[in-house]
Design a protein around this motif. Structure first.
Motif, PDB file in Angstrom:
ATOM      1  N   LYS A  55       0.855  -1.185   0.000  1.00  0.00           N
ATOM      2  CA  LYS A  55       0.000   0.000   0.000  1.00  0.00           C
ATOM      3  C   LYS A  55       0.891   1.235   0.000  1.00  0.00           C
ATOM      4  O   LYS A  55       1.833   1.336   0.780  1.00  0.00           O
ATOM      5  CB  LYS A  55      -0.907  -0.002   1.230  1.00  0.00           C
ATOM      6  CG  LYS A  55      -1.970   1.090   1.245  1.00  0.00           C
ATOM      7  CD  LYS A  55      -2.894   0.906   2.449  1.00  0.00           C
ATOM      8  CE  LYS A  55      -4.060   1.872   2.403  1.00  0.00           C
ATOM      9  NZ  LYS A  55      -4.979   1.670   3.567  1.00  0.00           N
ATOM     10  N   HIS A  57       1.271   5.040   0.763  1.00  0.00           N
ATOM     11  CA  HIS A  57       0.729   6.184   1.499  1.00  0.00           C
ATOM     12  C   HIS A  57       1.410   7.424   0.939  1.00  0.00           C
ATOM     13  O   HIS A  57       2.615   7.598   1.104  1.00  0.00           O
ATOM     14  CB  HIS A  57       1.043   6.081   2.995  1.00  0.00           C
ATOM     15  CG  HIS A  57       0.386   4.910   3.665  1.00  0.00           C
ATOM     16  ND1 HIS A  57      -0.268   5.026   4.865  1.00  0.00           N
ATOM     17  CD2 HIS A  57       0.263   3.610   3.307  1.00  0.00           C
ATOM     18  CE1 HIS A  57      -0.745   3.845   5.222  1.00  0.00           C
ATOM     19  NE2 HIS A  57      -0.430   2.975   4.286  1.00  0.00           N
ATOM     20  N   TYR A  67      -4.022   7.063  -0.711  1.00  0.00           N
ATOM     21  CA  TYR A  67      -3.599   5.672  -0.773  1.00  0.00           C
ATOM     22  C   TYR A  67      -3.736   5.052  -2.161  1.00  0.00           C
ATOM     23  O   TYR A  67      -4.660   5.360  -2.900  1.00  0.00           O
ATOM     24  CB  TYR A  67      -4.422   4.834   0.216  1.00  0.00           C
ATOM     25  CG  TYR A  67      -4.411   5.390   1.611  1.00  0.00           C
ATOM     26  CD1 TYR A  67      -3.333   5.158   2.460  1.00  0.00           C
ATOM     27  CD2 TYR A  67      -5.457   6.178   2.070  1.00  0.00           C
ATOM     28  CE1 TYR A  67      -3.308   5.690   3.734  1.00  0.00           C
ATOM     29  CE2 TYR A  67      -5.448   6.713   3.349  1.00  0.00           C
ATOM     30  CZ  TYR A  67      -4.363   6.470   4.170  1.00  0.00           C
ATOM     31  OH  TYR A  67      -4.339   7.001   5.427  1.00  0.00           O
ATOM     32  N   ILE A  69      -2.487   1.083  -4.353  1.00  0.00           N
ATOM     33  CA  ILE A  69      -2.063  -0.294  -4.130  1.00  0.00           C
ATOM     34  C   ILE A  69      -1.154  -0.767  -5.267  1.00  0.00           C
ATOM     35  O   ILE A  69      -1.424  -0.539  -6.444  1.00  0.00           O
ATOM     36  CB  ILE A  69      -3.285  -1.241  -4.039  1.00  0.00           C
ATOM     37  CG1 ILE A  69      -4.113  -0.932  -2.780  1.00  0.00           C
ATOM     38  CG2 ILE A  69      -2.846  -2.697  -4.031  1.00  0.00           C
ATOM     39  CD1 ILE A  69      -3.414  -1.270  -1.474  1.00  0.00           C
ATOM     40  N   THR A  94       0.584  -4.907   2.812  1.00  0.00           N
ATOM     41  CA  THR A  94      -0.764  -5.169   3.321  1.00  0.00           C
ATOM     42  C   THR A  94      -0.933  -6.640   3.679  1.00  0.00           C
ATOM     43  O   THR A  94      -1.947  -7.044   4.250  1.00  0.00           O
ATOM     44  CB  THR A  94      -1.837  -4.800   2.280  1.00  0.00           C
ATOM     45  OG1 THR A  94      -1.640  -5.594   1.113  1.00  0.00           O
ATOM     46  CG2 THR A  94      -1.744  -3.326   1.912  1.00  0.00           C
TER      47      THR A  94
END
Length: 216
Positions: A55, A57, A67, A69, A94
């Motif tokens: 993930k 940030h 966010y 992925i 994650t």
């Protein structure tokens, strides 16, 4: 080792990596919620996810935290400046993940012609994928703020009366500079109009089309 060879083949650099250099490629295992790269770390890192998920940030100078992925097979690192805005991303797993970290220091000490070929391949790939995920993440965040602002105007019967932009920013929980850009954009497109301390819908058809563009 076979996974590393397969990856190098996909990049077209398998013939450039001799046995000695191959030994420097390491697969690192990270537990779920591990910090792989932190904001402020050296940007000169190249990684690829062999298994798991990361993930992203993204922290901006405007105070936002957004966010995105990254999945198996995707590269990250080498935070590029081509985004034309300062960003400070953290990369956090994650789930339990296996990540290959390229031995950049060792690559930089190899033959210059080989070094340049390897560097070009992985640097371009990494910069493109890092830029893509960060750009998409920031774009989604901006769109979300704009849609929220438009819904807020609708909730107030199409007219906002406020004391100052800073107070409106706090009430909406949208960073001041982000809110100012949204108001400027919608005003320039003739969707809203701002007069003194009042903002109101100027063109209802354009307003509906703009709002629907975020929902499609």
């Amino acid at each position: 080792m076979e996974r590393i060879k397969s990856l190098l083949k996909r990049l077209g650099i398998e013939n450039l990596v001799d046995n000695e250099l191959m030994k420097e490629f390491k697969i690192n295992k990270f537990k779920k919620n591990s910090l792989v790269i932190a904001s402020g770390d050296s940007p000169e890192k190249v990684m690829v996810i062999l298994q798991g998920e990361v993930k992203v940030h993204v922290y901006t100078d405007e105070g936002g935290v957004f966010y995105g992925i990254l999945k198996e097979g995707e590269f990250f690192g080498l935070i590029p400046t081509i985004l034309n805005r300062p960003v400070q991303p953290d990369f956090i797993t994650t789930k339990d993940s296996e990540i290959l970290i390229f031995p950049l220091k060792k690559i930089m000490t190899t033959r210059k012609d080989i070094m340049n070929l390897i560097w070009d391949k992985i640097a371009i790939k990494t910069a493109e994928e890092s830029a893509n995920i960060i750009s998409k993440t920031l774009s989604r965040a901006t769109s979300s703020n704009e849609l929220f602002f438009m819904k807020y105007i609708e909730k107030n019967n199409g007219t906002l009366v406020y004391s100052n932009t800073s107070e409106l920013s706090e009430n909406l929980n949208i960073h001041l500079r982000t809110l100012q850009r949204i108001i400027k954009k919608l005003s320039e497109r003739g969707i809203i109009e701002k007069s003194g301390r009042t903002i109101k819908i100027k063109n209802h058809d354009l307003f509906k089309k703009q709002k629907q563009s975020f929902l499609d």
